[in-house]
Motif scaffolding. Structure first.
Motif, PDB file in Angstrom:
ATOM      1  N   ASP A  24      52.154  16.853  -2.177  1.00  0.00           N
ATOM      2  CA  ASP A  24      50.716  16.887  -2.450  1.00  0.00           C
ATOM      3  C   ASP A  24      50.540  16.956  -3.953  1.00  0.00           C
ATOM      4  N   VAL A  25      49.880  15.947  -4.527  1.00  0.00           N
ATOM      5  CA  VAL A  25      49.753  15.891  -5.970  1.00  0.00           C
ATOM      6  C   VAL A  25      48.368  15.341  -6.330  1.00  0.00           C
ATOM      7  N   ASN A  26      47.714  16.029  -7.248  1.00  0.00           N
ATOM      8  CA  ASN A  26      46.378  15.604  -7.719  1.00  0.00           C
ATOM      9  C   ASN A  26      45.408  15.347  -6.559  1.00  0.00           C
ATOM     10  N   GLY A  27      45.501  16.195  -5.541  1.00  0.00           N
ATOM     11  CA  GLY A  27      44.604  16.073  -4.408  1.00  0.00           C
ATOM     12  C   GLY A  27      44.968  14.997  -3.405  1.00  0.00           C
ATOM     13  N   THR A  28      46.108  14.363  -3.575  1.00  0.00           N
ATOM     14  CA  THR A  28      46.547  13.294  -2.679  1.00  0.00           C
ATOM     15  C   THR A  28      47.822  13.709  -1.956  1.00  0.00           C
ATOM     16  N   HIS A  29      47.851  13.534  -0.643  1.00  0.00           N
ATOM     17  CA  HIS A  29      49.075  13.776   0.131  1.00  0.00           C
ATOM     18  C   HIS A  29      49.840  12.463   0.261  1.00  0.00           C
ATOM     19  N   ILE A  30      51.085  12.458  -0.164  1.00  0.00           N
ATOM     20  CA  ILE A  30      51.933  11.280  -0.047  1.00  0.00           C
ATOM     21  C   ILE A  30      53.080  11.620   0.900  1.00  0.00           C
ATOM     22  N   PRO A  31      53.129  11.020   2.078  1.00  0.00           N
ATOM     23  CA  PRO A  31      54.221  11.297   3.017  1.00  0.00           C
ATOM     24  C   PRO A  31      55.489  10.561   2.605  1.00  0.00           C
ATOM     25  N   CYS A  32      56.576  10.926   3.222  1.00  0.00           N
ATOM     26  CA  CYS A  32      57.796  10.134   3.027  1.00  0.00           C
ATOM     27  C   CYS A  32      57.737   8.932   3.971  1.00  0.00           C
ATOM     28  N   ASP A  45      62.910  10.001  -2.807  1.00  0.00           N
ATOM     29  CA  ASP A  45      62.917  10.439  -4.200  1.00  0.00           C
ATOM     30  C   ASP A  45      62.182   9.424  -5.067  1.00  0.00           C
ATOM     31  N   CYS A  46      61.261   9.919  -5.881  1.00  0.00           N
ATOM     32  CA  CYS A  46      60.437   9.071  -6.731  1.00  0.00           C
ATOM     33  C   CYS A  46      60.815   9.283  -8.196  1.00  0.00           C
ATOM     34  N   PHE A  47      61.308   8.236  -8.821  1.00  0.00           N
ATOM     35  CA  PHE A  47      61.656   8.289 -10.237  1.00  0.00           C
ATOM     36  C   PHE A  47      60.553   7.633 -11.053  1.00  0.00           C
ATOM     37  N   LYS A  48      60.537   7.969 -12.331  1.00  0.00           N
ATOM     38  CA  LYS A  48      59.498   7.451 -13.216  1.00  0.00           C
ATOM     39  C   LYS A  48      60.110   7.016 -14.537  1.00  0.00           C
ATOM     40  N   GLN A  49      59.657   5.886 -15.039  1.00  0.00           N
ATOM     41  CA  GLN A  49      60.081   5.419 -16.356  1.00  0.00           C
ATOM     42  C   GLN A  49      59.421   6.278 -17.432  1.00  0.00           C
ATOM     43  N   ILE A  50      60.236   6.853 -18.306  1.00  0.00           N
ATOM     44  CA  ILE A  50      59.694   7.625 -19.428  1.00  0.00           C
ATOM     45  C   ILE A  50      60.065   7.001 -20.769  1.00  0.00           C
ATOM     46  N   GLY A  51      61.042   6.100 -20.756  1.00  0.00           N
ATOM     47  CA  GLY A  51      61.421   5.398 -21.974  1.00  0.00           C
ATOM     48  C   GLY A  51      60.769   4.028 -22.024  1.00  0.00           C
ATOM     49  N   THR A  52      61.166   3.245 -22.983  1.00  0.00           N
ATOM     50  CA  THR A  52      60.642   1.891 -23.136  1.00  0.00           C
ATOM     51  C   THR A  52      61.370   0.935 -22.197  1.00  0.00           C
ATOM     52  N   PHE A  58      60.378  -1.861  -9.058  1.00  0.00           N
ATOM     53  CA  PHE A  58      59.260  -2.791  -9.002  1.00  0.00           C
ATOM     54  C   PHE A  58      58.253  -2.449 -10.089  1.00  0.00           C
ATOM     55  N   ASP A  59      57.397  -3.409 -10.397  1.00  0.00           N
ATOM     56  CA  ASP A  59      56.392  -3.215 -11.447  1.00  0.00           C
ATOM     57  C   ASP A  59      55.308  -2.234 -11.003  1.00  0.00           C
ATOM     58  N   ASN A  60      54.873  -1.428 -11.952  1.00  0.00           N
ATOM     59  CA  ASN A  60      53.760  -0.514 -11.717  1.00  0.00           C
ATOM     60  C   ASN A  60      52.456  -1.241 -12.065  1.00  0.00           C
ATOM     61  N   LYS A  61      51.754  -1.704 -11.038  1.00  0.00           N
ATOM     62  CA  LYS A  61      50.515  -2.448 -11.255  1.00  0.00           C
ATOM     63  C   LYS A  61      49.298  -1.688 -10.732  1.00  0.00           C
ATOM     64  N   ALA A  62      49.492  -0.421 -10.380  1.00  0.00           N
ATOM     65  CA  ALA A  62      48.390   0.380  -9.849  1.00  0.00           C
ATOM     66  C   ALA A  62      47.713   1.153 -10.967  1.00  0.00           C
ATOM     67  N   ASN A  63      46.588   1.776 -10.625  1.00  0.00           N
ATOM     68  CA  ASN A  63      45.862   2.569 -11.616  1.00  0.00           C
ATOM     69  C   ASN A  63      46.597   3.858 -11.964  1.00  0.00           C
ATOM     70  N   SER A  64      47.347   4.386 -11.009  1.00  0.00           N
ATOM     71  CA  SER A  64      48.090   5.618 -11.265  1.00  0.00           C
ATOM     72  C   SER A  64      49.415   5.577 -10.527  1.00  0.00           C
ATOM     73  N   TYR A  65      50.332   6.404 -10.978  1.00  0.00           N
ATOM     74  CA  TYR A  65      51.653   6.489 -10.351  1.00  0.00           C
ATOM     75  C   TYR A  65      51.518   6.920  -8.894  1.00  0.00           C
ATOM     76  N   GLU A  66      50.689   7.931  -8.627  1.00  0.00           N
ATOM     77  CA  GLU A  66      50.521   8.439  -7.273  1.00  0.00           C
ATOM     78  C   GLU A  66      49.954   7.371  -6.342  1.00  0.00           C
ATOM     79  N   LEU A  68      50.285   4.205  -6.586  1.00  0.00           N
ATOM     80  CA  LEU A  68      51.310   3.193  -6.350  1.00  0.00           C
ATOM     81  C   LEU A  68      52.309   3.662  -5.286  1.00  0.00           C
ATOM     82  N   ILE A  69      52.801   4.882  -5.422  1.00  0.00           N
ATOM     83  CA  ILE A  69      53.770   5.382  -4.456  1.00  0.00           C
ATOM     84  C   ILE A  69      53.150   5.453  -3.062  1.00  0.00           C
ATOM     85  N   LEU A  70      51.916   5.918  -2.975  1.00  0.00           N
ATOM     86  CA  LEU A  70      51.231   5.959  -1.681  1.00  0.00           C
ATOM     87  C   LEU A  70      51.066   4.555  -1.113  1.00  0.00           C
ATOM     88  N   GLU A  71      50.760   3.607  -1.964  1.00  0.00           N
ATOM     89  CA  GLU A  71      50.616   2.206  -1.518  1.00  0.00           C
ATOM     90  C   GLU A  71      51.917   1.689  -0.914  1.00  0.00           C
TER      91      GLU A  71
END
Length: 302
Positions: free
Chosen positions: A22-30, A39-46, A238-246, A248-251
């Motif tokens: 549960d993040v930012n008011g959104t529940h994301i199931p597995c 497991d959800c990873f995130k790009q933090i570098g270039t 895959f490319d992040n083309k959503a408005n937010s990370y959360e 995208l993962i839910l999508e």
């Protein structure tokens, strides 16, 4: 894994969270097929940081640790590109972009660094230079062993410029076959052909020895005697083309649930399956940069 790669992976990506969450008011199931958390990873570098990680990780992916000489990395890289993964410098550029080794290298490095897995055998030894086709079998051959169980991290990696939907389709087209005794048996037989490169101290050679003594045995069933457990991580980049990370993962998780109802694995040994999601800023830019450095023979980081 050499220290420069450890530093690079830590500056390029992080594990953001595990599903369900549960993040930012959104529940994301597995994902509904996963037997543990995803497991959800995130790009933090270039994009260049991730490209550097892939480019410098080729040697790590292609060779066993005792063969990696830090003073001869560039020569090992050239040899790997010629004989241990599918790469053809004369192929049309779209064909080069479509080659799967970049995702496989990332899977290998993520499993080594974040899941503390060791090589059962370097993936490069499972490639046939004569065929020069996409390598058959699992996309990773790593393991994590304790006193009671050996966990075989034999996974799948998909990194398509077209997006996550094509990756997921390819995964689900193959998942029942990958999670079967027959497929595991065939991978053990392929490892028999590279027996001398298997990790020392592992229980995997004992299974192959038993098969050599009696080729009629089912090696997957034999693996039960050695308390082996198949872990099947499915890395989707895959490319992040959503408005937010959360969002995208839910999508992505929602797409899996809506498009793929069930799977029918027949593997008889204990097994665990889960997804690793890695959205990136620009897949094409990352993969193109790796190919440019390969063509330029850019020196590797020691």
């Amino acid at each position: 894994m050499r220290k420069s790669l450890k530093n690079l992976i830590q500056s390029a990506i992080i594990m953001q969270y595990q599903l369900p969450v549960d993040v930012n008011g959104t529940h994301i199931p597995c994902a509904h097929i996963s037997t543990r958390h995803d497991d959800c990873f995130k790009q933090i570098g270039t994009n260049d940081d991730i490209a550097q990680l892939i480019y410098n990780g080729i040697v790590e992916y292609a060779y066993n640790d005792n063969e990696i000489n830090l003073t001869h990395l560039d020569n090992l890289q050239i040899r790997a590109l010629l004989s241990k993964l599918k790469y053809n410098p004369t192929a049309p550029f779209p064909n080069q972009l479509a080659c799967g080794f970049q995702g496989e290298v990332l899977l290998h490095l993520i499993l080594q660094h974040y899941y503390h897995a060791d090589k059962a055998i370097a993936r490069g030894y499972m490639f046939s230079a004569l065929e020069n086709a996409e390598t058959k079998g699992y996309d990773s051959y790593l393991m994590h062993e304790n006193a009671d169980t050996i966990f075989m991290l034999f996974g799948e990696a998909k990194f398509y410029i077209s997006g996550y939907k094509e990756s997921l389709k390819k995964i689900f087209d193959n998942i029942d076959r990958a999670l079967s005794d027959d497929y595991l048996n065939r991978n053990f037989i392929a490892m028999d052909n590279q027996y001398e490169h298997l990790a020392t101290g592992s229980r995997i050679p004992a299974i192959i020895d038993a098969w050599r003594d009696n080729p009629m045995i089912n090696m997957a069933i034999e693996a039960q005697k050695y308390n082996m457990h198949l872990v099947y991580p499915m890395l989707v980049i895959f490319d992040n083309k959503a408005n937010s990370y959360e969002e995208l993962i839910l999508e992505v998780v929602t797409h899996i649930r809506n498009e793929y109802s069930t799977i029918n694995p027949t593997l008889t040994i204990p097994n665990t399956i889960f997804f690793i999601f890695l959205p990136v800023n620009n897949s094409r830019e990352i993969k193109t940069q790796v190919l440019q450095w390969i063509n330029q023979k850019q020196p590797l980081m020691q």
